[in-house]
Design a protein around this motif. Structure first.
Motif, mmCIF file in Angstrom:
data_model
loop_
_atom_site.group_PDB
_atom_site.id
_atom_site.type_symbol
_atom_site.label_atom_id
_atom_site.label_comp_id
_atom_site.label_asym_id
_atom_site.label_seq_id
_atom_site.Cartn_x
_atom_site.Cartn_y
_atom_site.Cartn_z
ATOM 1 N N GLU A 96 0.815 -1.209 0.000
ATOM 2 C CA GLU A 96 0.000 0.000 0.000
ATOM 3 C C GLU A 96 0.853 1.266 0.000
ATOM 4 N N GLY A 97 2.038 1.196 0.622
ATOM 5 C CA GLY A 97 2.944 2.335 0.586
ATOM 6 C C GLY A 97 3.462 2.596 -0.818
ATOM 7 N N MET A 98 3.834 1.533 -1.514
ATOM 8 C CA MET A 98 4.294 1.670 -2.893
ATOM 9 C C MET A 98 3.173 2.179 -3.795
ATOM 10 N N ARG A 99 1.971 1.634 -3.586
ATOM 11 C CA ARG A 99 0.843 2.072 -4.396
ATOM 12 C C ARG A 99 0.566 3.566 -4.194
ATOM 13 N N ALA A 100 0.562 3.986 -2.931
ATOM 14 C CA ALA A 100 0.286 5.393 -2.632
ATOM 15 C C ALA A 100 1.344 6.303 -3.257
ATOM 16 N N TYR A 101 2.596 5.870 -3.220
ATOM 17 C CA TYR A 101 3.698 6.651 -3.801
ATOM 18 C C TYR A 101 3.479 6.848 -5.297
ATOM 19 N N LEU A 102 3.218 5.768 -5.995
ATOM 20 C CA LEU A 102 3.061 5.855 -7.455
ATOM 21 C C LEU A 102 1.808 6.638 -7.834
ATOM 22 N N LEU A 103 0.722 6.411 -7.129
ATOM 23 C CA LEU A 103 -0.522 7.097 -7.479
ATOM 24 C C LEU A 103 -0.460 8.583 -7.146
ATOM 25 N N PHE A 104 0.342 8.947 -6.143
ATOM 26 C CA PHE A 104 0.504 10.368 -5.835
ATOM 27 C C PHE A 104 1.074 11.108 -7.041
ATOM 28 N N PHE A 105 2.060 10.501 -7.679
ATOM 29 C CA PHE A 105 2.678 11.155 -8.838
ATOM 30 C C PHE A 105 1.765 11.123 -10.050
ATOM 31 N N GLU A 106 0.930 10.102 -10.140
ATOM 32 C CA GLU A 106 -0.037 10.085 -11.236
ATOM 33 C C GLU A 106 -1.022 11.251 -11.102
ATOM 34 N N LYS A 107 -1.380 11.576 -9.866
ATOM 35 C CA LYS A 107 -2.299 12.684 -9.620
ATOM 36 C C LYS A 107 -1.588 14.037 -9.594
ATOM 37 N N ASN A 108 -0.284 14.027 -9.343
ATOM 38 C CA ASN A 108 0.484 15.279 -9.198
ATOM 39 C C ASN A 108 1.733 15.238 -10.081
ATOM 40 N N PRO A 109 1.565 15.145 -11.404
ATOM 41 C CA PRO A 109 2.731 15.005 -12.287
ATOM 42 C C PRO A 109 3.660 16.220 -12.288
ATOM 43 N N ASP A 110 3.143 17.386 -11.882
ATOM 44 C CA ASP A 110 3.996 18.580 -11.862
ATOM 45 C C ASP A 110 5.177 18.416 -10.915
ATOM 46 N N LEU A 111 5.011 17.591 -9.890
ATOM 47 C CA LEU A 111 6.089 17.406 -8.911
ATOM 48 C C LEU A 111 7.332 16.806 -9.558
ATOM 49 N N ILE A 112 7.145 15.973 -10.558
ATOM 50 C CA ILE A 112 8.294 15.382 -11.252
ATOM 51 C C ILE A 112 9.123 16.470 -11.915
ATOM 52 N N GLU A 113 8.450 17.441 -12.525
ATOM 53 C CA GLU A 113 9.159 18.553 -13.161
ATOM 54 C C GLU A 113 9.956 19.347 -12.136
ATOM 55 N N LEU A 114 9.398 19.522 -10.949
ATOM 56 C CA LEU A 114 10.118 20.267 -9.915
ATOM 57 C C LEU A 114 11.370 19.528 -9.467
ATOM 58 N N PHE A 115 11.323 18.190 -9.402
ATOM 59 C CA PHE A 115 12.527 17.419 -9.091
ATOM 60 C C PHE A 115 13.626 17.728 -10.090
ATOM 61 N N ILE A 116 13.267 17.661 -11.365
ATOM 62 C CA ILE A 116 14.242 17.855 -12.439
ATOM 63 C C ILE A 116 14.820 19.258 -12.385
ATOM 64 N N GLN A 117 13.960 20.244 -12.165
ATOM 65 C CA GLN A 117 14.425 21.627 -12.125
ATOM 66 C C GLN A 117 15.312 21.890 -10.911
#
Length: 205
Positions: A96-117
């Motif tokens: 459930e922890g892994m699922r929550a982690y992956l689904l969080f990014f599916e709902k909040n894809p902008d966060l990935i861009e902030l990591f890169i920046q």
């Protein structure tokens, strides 16, 4: 002649609510435009406030970016922690922890861009990014969970820390690659397969 009553009235909101709204808008603006192009006026306009209000909460663009990233990472941590608290079995806590982690990014894809920046813009200013700092902060708790799994389930003789690091590599890679133009199903549809392969590998036993 415009009557004063026709003018839009300023909406007064609690400081924490206003701050949270600005951070949500800033996350989107930074993700869409990039750190260098995004500016405080654009954030203010999108948030429906004056630029002075944005500066009152965040004195510089760098502070705004950092706090937007921190705000999202804290939401991610809370989401994963909530999911892990529900099941009693530590193996289900992992699932459930892994699922929550992956689904969080599916709902909040902008966060990935902030990591890169963050890595691109501030790499020389900090040894560890905020993302990796958050990962390190929760490291002992995750290792303890893996040790509980090993005590309760028949697992291979693999060091718990190594097991945890492979889990982190898998999740981080899945998140980053989900944000590329490669043809992939949404993480929510792929999670069961990802978790099954993580647990059992690809070979028939």
């Amino acid at each position: 002649m415009t009557d004063d009553n026709d003018k839009p009235k300023r909406v007064h909101k609690p400081a924490e609510q206003r701050r949270t709204e600005i951070l949500a808008v800033a996350t989107r603006i930074f993700a869409e435009r990039g750190y260098q192009v995004a500016d405080m006026q654009a954030v203010a306009d999108a948030a429906g406030v004056g630029k002075g209000t944005v500066y009152r909460y965040f004195p510089t663009k760098e502070v705004l970016f950092t706090e937007a990233l921190r705000h999202n990472l804290e939401a991610l941590r809370q989401s994963v922690d909530r999911a892990r608290r529900i099941p009693e079995d530590p193996l289900e806590q992992l699932r459930e922890g892994m699922r929550a982690y992956l689904l969080f990014f599916e709902k909040n894809p902008d966060l990935i861009e902030l990591f890169i920046q963050e890595r691109a813009e501030f790499r020389t200013e900090c040894q560890n990014s905020l993302y990796f700092s958050y990962m390190l902060a929760g490291r002992e708790d995750w290792v303890a969970m893996f040790e509980r799994i090993a005590a309760r389930h028949p697992v291979r003789a693999i060091d718990s820390q190594e097991w945890m690091e492979v889990c982190g590599d898998l999740m981080h890679g899945a998140v980053v690659l989900s944000h590329t133009p490669l043809p992939r199903k949404p993480l929510s549809e792929r999670f069961d397969t990802i978790f099954d392969i993580y647990l059992h590998g690809i070979l028939e036993r």
